[in-house]
Design a protein around this motif. Structure first.
Motif, PDB file in Angstrom:
ATOM      1  N   PHE A  72       0.937  -0.994  -0.314  1.00  0.00           N
ATOM      2  CA  PHE A  72       0.033   0.480   0.081  1.00  0.00           C
ATOM      3  C   PHE A  72       0.962   1.244  -0.203  1.00  0.00           C
ATOM      4  O   PHE A  72       1.830   1.472   0.643  1.00  0.00           O
ATOM      5  CB  PHE A  72      -1.235   0.236   1.268  1.00  0.00           C
ATOM      6  CG  PHE A  72      -1.415  -0.942   1.715  1.00  0.00           C
ATOM      7  CD1 PHE A  72      -2.823  -1.409   1.016  1.00  0.00           C
ATOM      8  CD2 PHE A  72      -1.127  -2.433   2.205  1.00  0.00           C
ATOM      9  CE1 PHE A  72      -4.055  -2.395   0.982  1.00  0.00           C
ATOM     10  CE2 PHE A  72      -2.001  -3.194   2.268  1.00  0.00           C
ATOM     11  CZ  PHE A  72      -3.177  -3.122   2.018  1.00  0.00           C
ATOM     12  N   ILE A  97      -1.260  -1.252  -4.074  1.00  0.00           N
ATOM     13  CA  ILE A  97      -3.056  -0.358  -3.521  1.00  0.00           C
ATOM     14  C   ILE A  97      -2.432   0.781  -3.909  1.00  0.00           C
ATOM     15  O   ILE A  97      -2.179   1.080  -2.309  1.00  0.00           O
ATOM     16  CB  ILE A  97      -3.247  -1.645  -2.544  1.00  0.00           C
ATOM     17  CG1 ILE A  97      -3.839  -2.678  -3.026  1.00  0.00           C
ATOM     18  CG2 ILE A  97      -4.523  -0.733  -1.863  1.00  0.00           C
ATOM     19  CD1 ILE A  97      -4.238  -3.619  -3.987  1.00  0.00           C
ATOM     20  N   ARG A  99      -3.678   4.611  -2.618  1.00  0.00           N
ATOM     21  CA  ARG A  99      -4.682   5.271  -1.844  1.00  0.00           C
ATOM     22  C   ARG A  99      -4.930   6.402  -2.127  1.00  0.00           C
ATOM     23  O   ARG A  99      -4.538   7.486  -3.440  1.00  0.00           O
ATOM     24  CB  ARG A  99      -3.768   6.382  -0.414  1.00  0.00           C
ATOM     25  CG  ARG A  99      -5.484   7.059  -0.084  1.00  0.00           C
ATOM     26  CD  ARG A  99      -4.241   7.802   0.977  1.00  0.00           C
ATOM     27  NE  ARG A  99      -3.020   8.456   0.991  1.00  0.00           N
ATOM     28  CZ  ARG A  99      -1.852   8.632   1.433  1.00  0.00           C
ATOM     29  NH1 ARG A  99      -1.509   8.107   2.573  1.00  0.00           N
ATOM     30  NH2 ARG A  99      -1.238   9.798   0.886  1.00  0.00           N
ATOM     31  N   TYR A 122      -6.600   1.587  -7.665  1.00  0.00           N
ATOM     32  CA  TYR A 122      -6.754   2.340  -6.520  1.00  0.00           C
ATOM     33  C   TYR A 122      -7.873   2.185  -5.561  1.00  0.00           C
ATOM     34  O   TYR A 122      -8.614   1.618  -5.637  1.00  0.00           O
ATOM     35  CB  TYR A 122      -7.741   3.538  -7.551  1.00  0.00           C
ATOM     36  CG  TYR A 122      -6.121   4.283  -8.118  1.00  0.00           C
ATOM     37  CD1 TYR A 122      -4.909   4.766  -7.446  1.00  0.00           C
ATOM     38  CD2 TYR A 122      -6.082   3.106  -9.378  1.00  0.00           C
ATOM     39  CE1 TYR A 122      -3.890   5.392  -8.861  1.00  0.00           C
ATOM     40  CE2 TYR A 122      -5.293   3.911 -10.013  1.00  0.00           C
ATOM     41  CZ  TYR A 122      -3.884   4.879  -9.663  1.00  0.00           C
ATOM     42  OH  TYR A 122      -2.908   5.396 -10.779  1.00  0.00           O
ATOM     43  N   MET A 123      -7.617   2.465  -4.188  1.00  0.00           N
ATOM     44  CA  MET A 123      -7.908   2.384  -2.870  1.00  0.00           C
ATOM     45  C   MET A 123      -8.707   3.972  -2.841  1.00  0.00           C
ATOM     46  O   MET A 123      -9.029   4.478  -2.277  1.00  0.00           O
ATOM     47  CB  MET A 123      -7.833   1.853  -1.953  1.00  0.00           C
ATOM     48  CG  MET A 123      -8.446   0.698  -1.357  1.00  0.00           C
ATOM     49  SD  MET A 123      -7.287  -0.486   0.497  1.00  0.00           S
ATOM     50  CE  MET A 123      -8.712  -1.708  -0.656  1.00  0.00           C
ATOM     51  N   ARG A 125     -10.464   6.970   0.315  1.00  0.00           N
ATOM     52  CA  ARG A 125      -9.445   6.656   1.660  1.00  0.00           C
ATOM     53  C   ARG A 125     -10.154   6.320   2.953  1.00  0.00           C
ATOM     54  O   ARG A 125      -9.821   5.740   3.462  1.00  0.00           O
ATOM     55  CB  ARG A 125      -9.603   8.371   1.202  1.00  0.00           C
ATOM     56  CG  ARG A 125      -8.763   8.805   0.767  1.00  0.00           C
ATOM     57  CD  ARG A 125      -8.623  10.297   0.545  1.00  0.00           C
ATOM     58  NE  ARG A 125      -7.814  10.884  -0.974  1.00  0.00           N
ATOM     59  CZ  ARG A 125      -6.881  11.204  -0.662  1.00  0.00           C
ATOM     60  NH1 ARG A 125      -5.729  11.192   0.559  1.00  0.00           N
ATOM     61  NH2 ARG A 125      -5.617  11.107  -1.900  1.00  0.00           N
ATOM     62  N   TYR A 128      -9.447   3.061   2.600  1.00  0.00           N
ATOM     63  CA  TYR A 128      -8.208   2.970   2.976  1.00  0.00           C
ATOM     64  C   TYR A 128      -7.691   2.698   4.098  1.00  0.00           C
ATOM     65  O   TYR A 128      -6.296   1.640   4.697  1.00  0.00           O
ATOM     66  CB  TYR A 128      -7.589   4.359   1.435  1.00  0.00           C
ATOM     67  CG  TYR A 128      -5.541   3.774   1.466  1.00  0.00           C
ATOM     68  CD1 TYR A 128      -4.837   3.126   1.078  1.00  0.00           C
ATOM     69  CD2 TYR A 128      -5.179   4.281   2.543  1.00  0.00           C
ATOM     70  CE1 TYR A 128      -3.811   2.821   0.880  1.00  0.00           C
ATOM     71  CE2 TYR A 128      -3.570   4.072   2.466  1.00  0.00           C
ATOM     72  CZ  TYR A 128      -2.603   3.272   1.473  1.00  0.00           C
ATOM     73  OH  TYR A 128      -1.231   3.373   1.666  1.00  0.00           O
ATOM     74  N   LYS A 131      -6.931  -0.500   6.100  1.00  0.00           N
ATOM     75  CA  LYS A 131      -6.381  -1.432   5.521  1.00  0.00           C
ATOM     76  C   LYS A 131      -6.500  -2.869   5.537  1.00  0.00           C
ATOM     77  O   LYS A 131      -5.500  -3.651   4.950  1.00  0.00           O
ATOM     78  CB  LYS A 131      -5.342  -0.742   4.145  1.00  0.00           C
ATOM     79  CG  LYS A 131      -4.698  -0.449   4.625  1.00  0.00           C
ATOM     80  CD  LYS A 131      -3.579   1.027   3.965  1.00  0.00           C
ATOM     81  CE  LYS A 131      -2.797   1.770   4.522  1.00  0.00           C
ATOM     82  NZ  LYS A 131      -3.196   2.413   5.875  1.00  0.00           N
ATOM     83  N   GLU A 152       1.979  -1.060   4.857  1.00  0.00           N
ATOM     84  CA  GLU A 152       2.193   0.246   3.918  1.00  0.00           C
ATOM     85  C   GLU A 152       3.275   0.474   4.881  1.00  0.00           C
ATOM     86  O   GLU A 152       3.860   0.806   5.766  1.00  0.00           O
ATOM     87  CB  GLU A 152       1.534   1.120   4.400  1.00  0.00           C
ATOM     88  CG  GLU A 152       0.932   2.560   4.189  1.00  0.00           C
ATOM     89  CD  GLU A 152      -0.013   3.664   4.975  1.00  0.00           C
ATOM     90  OE1 GLU A 152      -0.289   4.512   3.660  1.00  0.00           O
ATOM     91  OE2 GLU A 152      -0.184   4.076   6.254  1.00  0.00           O
TER      92      GLU A 152
END
Ligand SMILES: Cc1ncc(COP(=O)(O)O)c(C=O)c1O
Length: 302
Positions: A72, A97, A99, A122-123, A125, A128, A131, A152
């Protein structure tokens, strides 16, 4: 260590990274010696603490026969870039992935990741933020199939173990080792790798980063079963907050670059270096102190 998934990388990795004396009369006048641990030179595409954090995760992923790394990051994340490069060199597919929404054309960071074979997804927010929740991870598993999950920033216990290898590479008898702090992963590892009598000092690049002390202790507990009391964090050198820069910081970077030929990353490394000069100036680092500064990365691509 046996099988290392980075065989294709081996010839281009500069590990142990070199250690060089910072020859500066402002430090010399105060009787403080500072050495730079040049982790920024480890690899042009997987530099500094990106390599330290990925190393044992790559070993683990290979050992578990994973073919895909998923991680991420934000649209400018250096960790996304480094993971794409590590996957490319070590034979893993990579999924990033990202944000927020897609913006075309891709910025240089994401364009580079794609060029290194990373598939971007794309995820929003809100999702995210969740996540790490099992239902979000299960959704990713349904969408992409099995993967090795890197959190992340690559910040987990294996990342701490990678960072813990830094002190043993330094064959100078130092008292203090300094590193920048974003999540505290590097500091947690570096402190764990010290000998008795040595201290680690982290420099928060975040405003209001006081929570970092709890996070560093927790990372050490999760990794080693207990936390050490040989580290502390300086909170006064964030220059307004994460990824904030001021004219004073810019001037410092320029003044440092001119004699030393080293461009400091302004998000993390420059704030630490500024702090080291300030602590030398105000006598926190006493005459005779031998200080190592870990240069955790080169200037970012932005
Ligand atoms: C160059 C550089 N230095 C320091 C840090 C902060 O490290 P940590 O998150 O381990 O505290 C980062 C972020 O990973 C970074 O990119």
């Amino acid at each position: 260590m046996g099988f290392a998934p980075w065989d294709r990388l081996a010839s281009s990795l500069r590990v142990p990274s070199r250690v060089e004396l910072l020859d500066d009369e402002r430090l010399r006048d105060k009787g403080v010696s500072v050495w730079l641990k040049r982790d920024d030179l480890i690899h042009s595409e997987i530099p500094g603490n990106k390599w330290r954090k990925l190393k044992y995760n790559l070993v683990e992923a290979a050992r578990d026969n994973h073919r895909t790394l998923l991680t991420f990051g934000g649209a400018y994340s250096n960790h996304i870039r480094a993971t794409a490069a590590a996957g490319y060199y070590c034979g893993f597919s990579t999924i990033g992935i990202i944000r927020g929404e897609e913006h075309l054309p891709l910025n240089p960071s994401l364009a580079y990741a794609v060029q290194r074979g990373m598939r971007l997804s794309y995820m929003d927010r809100e999702t995210y933020r969740r996540k790490s929740d099992p239902d979000v991870i299960a959704g990713l598993d349904r969408e992409f199939g099995p993967f090795y999950l890197l959190p992340e920033g690559g910040s987990n216990e294996l990342a701490v173990r990678g960072c813990a290898e830094i002190p043993a590479e330094i064959d100078i008898d130092f008292d203090v080792i300094c590193c920048p702090c974003g999540t505290g992963t590097t500091l947690a590892g570096v402190a764990a790798g010290l000998k008795a009598g040595q201290q680690a000092v982290g420099f928060s690049s975040l405003k209001g980063g006081e929570f970092l002390a709890r996070d560093v202790a927790e990372l050490q507990r999760r990794t080693f079963g207990g936390s050490s009391d040989n580290w502390r964090i300086e909170y006064g050198f964030h220059f307004g907050g994460f990824a904030r820069e001021t004219a004073e910081l810019d001037a410092f970077i320029a003044d440092f670059h001119a004699p030393h030929g080293l461009a400091l990353d302004w998000v993390y490394v420059a704030k630490m270096m500024y702090g080291i000069y300030a602590l030398t100036e105000n006598g926190t680092f006493k005459p005779g102190s031998r200080v190592v500064a870990v240069i955790t990365g080169p200037p970012g691509p932005e």
